[in-house]
Motif scaffolding. Sequence first.
Motif, PDB file in Angstrom:
ATOM      1  N   THR A  24     -29.236   7.172  83.701  1.00 31.25           N
ATOM      2  CA  THR A  24     -29.235   6.568  84.984  1.00 31.25           C
ATOM      3  C   THR A  24     -28.704   5.686  85.065  1.00 31.25           C
ATOM      4  O   THR A  24     -28.796   5.242  86.661  1.00 31.25           O
ATOM      5  N   ASP A  25     -27.470   5.311  84.670  1.00 33.04           N
ATOM      6  CA  ASP A  25     -27.045   3.852  85.396  1.00 33.04           C
ATOM      7  C   ASP A  25     -25.583   4.546  85.275  1.00 33.04           C
ATOM      8  O   ASP A  25     -25.952   5.375  86.380  1.00 33.04           O
ATOM      9  N   GLY A  26     -24.866   3.453  85.571  1.00 28.74           N
ATOM     10  CA  GLY A  26     -23.637   4.548  86.172  1.00 28.74           C
ATOM     11  C   GLY A  26     -22.691   5.403  85.105  1.00 28.74           C
ATOM     12  O   GLY A  26     -22.074   5.737  85.477  1.00 28.74           O
ATOM     13  N   SER A  27     -22.848   5.206  84.467  1.00 34.86           N
ATOM     14  CA  SER A  27     -22.433   5.987  83.154  1.00 34.86           C
ATOM     15  C   SER A  27     -22.542   7.675  83.664  1.00 34.86           C
ATOM     16  O   SER A  27     -21.573   8.290  83.235  1.00 34.86           O
ATOM     17  N   PHE A  28     -23.681   7.418  84.348  1.00 28.70           N
ATOM     18  CA  PHE A  28     -23.718   9.366  84.960  1.00 28.70           C
ATOM     19  C   PHE A  28     -22.766   9.502  86.548  1.00 28.70           C
ATOM     20  O   PHE A  28     -22.390  10.745  85.955  1.00 28.70           O
ATOM     21  N   MET A  29     -22.175   8.737  87.009  1.00 30.65           N
ATOM     22  CA  MET A  29     -21.271   9.168  88.067  1.00 30.65           C
ATOM     23  C   MET A  29     -19.980   9.967  87.633  1.00 30.65           C
ATOM     24  O   MET A  29     -19.585   9.907  86.902  1.00 30.65           O
ATOM     25  N   THR A  30     -20.400  11.432  88.175  1.00 36.17           N
ATOM     26  CA  THR A  30     -18.627  12.416  87.799  1.00 36.17           C
ATOM     27  C   THR A  30     -17.622  12.055  88.636  1.00 36.17           C
ATOM     28  O   THR A  30     -16.630  12.465  88.274  1.00 36.17           O
ATOM     29  N   SER A  31     -17.786  11.344  89.345  1.00 35.20           N
ATOM     30  CA  SER A  31     -16.653  10.907  90.921  1.00 35.20           C
ATOM     31  C   SER A  31     -17.482   9.276  91.205  1.00 35.20           C
ATOM     32  O   SER A  31     -18.908   9.344  91.033  1.00 35.20           O
ATOM     33  N   ALA A  32     -16.520   8.878  92.018  1.00 39.32           N
ATOM     34  CA  ALA A  32     -16.574   7.806  91.878  1.00 39.32           C
ATOM     35  C   ALA A  32     -16.960   6.995  93.502  1.00 39.32           C
ATOM     36  O   ALA A  32     -17.454   6.078  94.085  1.00 39.32           O
ATOM     37  N   ALA A  33     -16.695   7.637  94.836  1.00 37.64           N
ATOM     38  CA  ALA A  33     -16.730   7.454  96.136  1.00 37.64           C
ATOM     39  C   ALA A  33     -16.169   6.699  96.259  1.00 37.64           C
ATOM     40  O   ALA A  33     -15.427   5.737  95.751  1.00 37.64           O
ATOM     41  N   CYS A  34     -16.452   5.649  97.502  1.00 37.94           N
ATOM     42  CA  CYS A  34     -15.268   4.499  97.627  1.00 37.94           C
ATOM     43  C   CYS A  34     -16.446   3.723  98.110  1.00 37.94           C
ATOM     44  O   CYS A  34     -15.863   2.782  98.196  1.00 37.94           O
ATOM     45  N   HIS A  35     -17.574   3.745  97.690  1.00 37.82           N
ATOM     46  CA  HIS A  35     -18.344   2.283  98.364  1.00 37.82           C
ATOM     47  C   HIS A  35     -19.063   1.934  97.180  1.00 37.82           C
ATOM     48  O   HIS A  35     -19.078   3.041  96.087  1.00 37.82           O
ATOM     49  N   ASN A  36     -20.095   0.718  97.058  1.00 42.04           N
ATOM     50  CA  ASN A  36     -20.714   0.849  96.179  1.00 42.04           C
ATOM     51  C   ASN A  36     -21.863   1.022  95.812  1.00 42.04           C
ATOM     52  O   ASN A  36     -22.563   1.707  96.571  1.00 42.04           O
ATOM     53  N   PRO A  37     -21.860   1.757  94.969  1.00 39.44           N
ATOM     54  CA  PRO A  37     -22.620   2.447  94.287  1.00 39.44           C
ATOM     55  C   PRO A  37     -24.064   2.167  93.559  1.00 39.44           C
ATOM     56  O   PRO A  37     -25.028   3.660  93.785  1.00 39.44           O
ATOM     57  N   SER A  38     -24.895   1.117  93.370  1.00 36.75           N
ATOM     58  CA  SER A  38     -26.289   1.153  93.331  1.00 36.75           C
ATOM     59  C   SER A  38     -27.302   1.616  93.827  1.00 36.75           C
ATOM     60  O   SER A  38     -28.113   2.190  92.869  1.00 36.75           O
ATOM     61  N   LEU A  39     -27.522   1.549  94.816  1.00 38.24           N
ATOM     62  CA  LEU A  39     -27.593   2.432  95.815  1.00 38.24           C
ATOM     63  C   LEU A  39     -28.905   3.861  94.840  1.00 38.24           C
ATOM     64  O   LEU A  39     -29.729   4.397  95.112  1.00 38.24           O
ATOM     65  N   GLY A  40     -27.243   4.011  94.835  1.00 40.52           N
ATOM     66  CA  GLY A  40     -27.464   5.802  94.618  1.00 40.52           C
ATOM     67  C   GLY A  40     -27.777   5.877  92.101  1.00 40.52           C
ATOM     68  O   GLY A  40     -28.314   6.732  92.440  1.00 40.52           O
ATOM     69  N   TYR A  41     -27.584   4.513  91.740  1.00 43.96           N
ATOM     70  CA  TYR A  41     -28.517   4.773  90.920  1.00 43.96           C
ATOM     71  C   TYR A  41     -29.640   4.624  90.582  1.00 43.96           C
ATOM     72  O   TYR A  41     -30.637   5.585  89.951  1.00 43.96           O
ATOM     73  N   MET A  42     -30.419   4.400  91.788  1.00 43.16           N
ATOM     74  CA  MET A  42     -31.728   3.751  91.802  1.00 43.16           C
ATOM     75  C   MET A  42     -32.362   4.899  92.192  1.00 43.16           C
ATOM     76  O   MET A  42     -33.732   6.189  91.925  1.00 43.16           O
ATOM     77  N   ALA A  43     -31.808   6.071  93.080  1.00 49.53           N
ATOM     78  CA  ALA A  43     -31.790   6.850  93.822  1.00 49.53           C
ATOM     79  C   ALA A  43     -32.111   8.150  92.770  1.00 49.53           C
ATOM     80  O   ALA A  43     -33.679   9.068  92.406  1.00 49.53           O
ATOM     81  N   PHE A  44     -30.372   7.853  91.990  1.00 49.82           N
ATOM     82  CA  PHE A  44     -30.482   9.284  90.944  1.00 49.82           C
ATOM     83  C   PHE A  44     -31.998   8.615  89.486  1.00 49.82           C
ATOM     84  O   PHE A  44     -32.829   9.729  89.041  1.00 49.82           O
ATOM     85  N   THR A  45     -31.944   7.341  89.262  1.00 48.74           N
ATOM     86  CA  THR A  45     -33.471   6.724  88.230  1.00 48.74           C
ATOM     87  C   THR A  45     -34.900   7.692  88.991  1.00 48.74           C
ATOM     88  O   THR A  45     -35.817   8.218  88.296  1.00 48.74           O
ATOM     89  N   ALA A  46     -35.331   7.485  90.200  1.00 50.82           N
ATOM     90  CA  ALA A  46     -35.979   7.889  90.309  1.00 50.82           C
ATOM     91  C   ALA A  46     -36.670   9.480  89.934  1.00 50.82           C
ATOM     92  O   ALA A  46     -37.718   9.653  89.643  1.00 50.82           O
ATOM     93  N   ARG A  47     -35.576  10.583  90.827  1.00 50.46           N
ATOM     94  CA  ARG A  47     -35.571  11.338  90.717  1.00 50.46           C
ATOM     95  C   ARG A  47     -35.476  11.704  88.655  1.00 50.46           C
ATOM     96  O   ARG A  47     -36.114  13.034  88.797  1.00 50.46           O
TER      97      ARG A  47
END
Lengths: 214, 572
Positions: B535-558
């Motif tokens: 559930t860290d940044g390695s799961f990202m299928t694409s990068a979008a253009c902004h800072n990603p870490s909030l997403g790592y938290m959300a995907f981890t909780a899910r």
Amino acid sequence: MNRREALKNLGLATGFVVVTPSLISLLQSCNSAPEGWQPVFFNTDETTFVSSIVDIIIPKTEDLPSASELNVIEFIDKYVAEVLDEQEQKHMRETLAEILNNLKGGAENLDKKTSDDYKAILDKYMLVKGEIDEEREANPPKPWVDHTNVINGTKDYLKPTKNEVLNNLKWLTINAYRTNEQIGENVMPYDPIPAQYTCGDLQELTGGKAWSLS
Amino acid sequence: MSNMKVDTTEFDAIVVGTGISGGWAAKELCEKGLKTLVLERGRMVKHREDYPTANLDPWDLPNGGRPSAETQRRKFKQNRTGYTTHEARQHFFVDDLKHPYNEERRFDWMRGYHVGGRSLMWGRQSYRLSDMDFEANKNEGIAVDWPVRYKDIEPWYDYVEDYIGVSGENLGLEHFPDQKLLKPMNLNCVEEHLKEEIASNYDDGRVLTIGRTAHITEGTKPGDGRSTCQYRNRCMRGCPYGAYFSSNSSTLPAAEATGNMTLRPNSIAYEVIYDDTTKQATGVKIIDAETKEKIEYKAKIIFLCASAIASTAILLQSKSERFPNGLGNDSGELGHNLMDHHFHVGAVGDAEGFDDKYTKGRRANGIYIPRFRNTGGKTNTDKFLRGYGYQGGASRGDFSEQIAELKYGPELKNEILKPGKWQMNLLAFGEALPDHKNRLYLDYDKLDEWGLPTVTFDAAFGENEIAMREDMKNQAVEMLEKAGFKNVIGYDNRERFAMGLGIHEMGTARMGHNPDTSVLNKWNQVHACTNVYVTDGSFMTSAACHNPSLGYMAFTARAVDHAVNEFNKNNA
Ligand SMILES: Cc1cc2nc3c(=O)[nH]c(=O)nc-3n(C[C@H](O)[C@H](O)[C@H](O)COP(=O)(O)OP(=O)(O)OC[C@H]3O[C@@H](n4cnc5c(N)ncnc54)[C@H](O)[C@@H]3O)c2cc1C
Ligand code: SF4
């Protein structure tokens, strides 16, 4: 190459420089180093030279101490000893020697030099915006080629010109002075815990001065 | 192996890593009642106690904080940012001589090995992905489709934002979703000016707003005494007020409070143990960083949260008969599609007419201009895919300009105590496309001091990114010029910087629908070994253009929610 870039290449960019905490027996003499203090890097001539020019750069004024009153020389000596690597130190020493030879003329040592002699050296070699460093023009830095140095952690060392060394000393003096505890807490407005971020009137906020912390 | 000690404690779950994602995994697993072992390769860092520089002024630091020659030598890769090796914070960045990696092409890998990971030093900018991002690969036929859409992750963004505290302003843009936000920090007067100018000069939907940042701007948040930001801008040293989100102040204390967490620092995880009879992982092997003892820990669920590169390296090292190329690497995509954001491009300009204005406080945040390219209609361009946003801000510089023509003397002395001119910087961060050729792999000939293979990078930004940069620079110049800024200079430092410097490395174990082309499924499970979650940044299928870490938290909780549901089903 402009001065800022030159400074960066030499590992002496302008930010963040400070005087050691020890505050100061007020030293009156214009070119003497703090009493009882032993330089780590500078030799006798270098110490005399640097402690003289710091007070030309930042002299004593009515309400504020000079650079030497704040032990700026001690700071610079330690900085050169700890922040510059061996090759950078060697280069700095070589260029300083050229400057010192110029200053001495035929003399054995610097004993008889007056502050006018030091000023003459600064006037001649320390360049400001708009002036061209011919020494550097004659020996320009190698153009950036690729990332090899970055990957290996190696550097393209560049011996500083007289101008670059003098400007480095100028910036070190200013930064050491500005971030000295006395200046930072009592002369410049000091605001360790602002608790807010707002835009306001410069005079009302600081009386026209810069904050000491950034 | 002969010297392997097997620990017989029966853990329900193991989390590898205590950074942004590991902290969240630990909290969620423990709060849901699972006995959880948390493995961290670095030393212990306790909230407050272990922030030795948090209250030091410049005069308290050696050489004013300038990195010593020794720091520069030992941390010569960490030094590439230009700011991370400052003596007030270098202790949170790794020693490159002790923790080497290799570069076929330059890659700047900025790391912190200690409890809390980079949650202590991160920039705290926190934004959500939108359906524009989740659908982009599919719509454009790039790489593989995300197996997740915004509605799947939206409640989890809500959940983590409520918990950590993110401040900012909602704009109601579909491609830049609203968030659960605390009151925004203030723009300064020059930024307000640019905001108004942009609003009147453009009708393509571009807006300037304050950055959304994981700082508490009102009230408190749960954790270890988390209170309101004091605007000191010393965040990267650790915050004694717990005002910005870090694992150390927030998620780890919450996990600790349950009594279910066993935290083991100095534990280098190097292999996930796979059992082919059950098709499940049975545990994790570690080396004690100090004693070099090898220990095997057992658990029913494994969460890899060691950061993208490190988790990928652990999977690559987890070889078995079933997975000769690394656990979960049936697709051959493990270690590939490495992404980061590209930046070091934008424009600066001088603001005139504000000389009588100054700021109080040091705001550890800047402005944000959300993506306005390829968001539909007239914002579309055929020059490149995707888009970019701007960060940056306005501030008064130092005295350099005022004394540029002064050599020495009382006048110079007077000037150095004054603030400099107002300058506005617009710094673009652009999306990079996933590309199979951008990769990392392990070098078994170059081992580290624990005998483990080192990581080699072989990646670079591609044509789409390069084409995008032209626009990133030009639009910044145009916005500043139209707003009346003077001496506007566009910059693009493309040649001199490399992938990694955005410190948003990601994508090397991507999610996807299909096990043949991706490593993880839509729940962050390894396709072929479903009790391993990454559930860290390695799961990202694409990068979008902004800072990603909030997403790592959300995907981890899910993912934890999913894992615990499965766990409870199996144990019912
Ligand atoms: C200066 C800076 C500014 C940044 N700014 C932002 C920003 O504004 N917004 C944003 O979203 N992101 C930002 N980032 C990026 C952000 O820090 C990372 O995306 C985030 O921390 C990644 O979380 P993680 O849990 O994957 O990894 P990390 O936080 O790096 O944590 C990984 C942990 O795993 C441990 N570990 C590694 N290998 C092993 C192993 N083999 N065994 C056991 N433990 C291991 C590490 O020691 C570390 O503690 C910034 C980063 C830096 C350095
Ligand atoms: S600016 Fe705010 S979050 Fe950062 S260190 Fe200061 S109080 Fe903490």
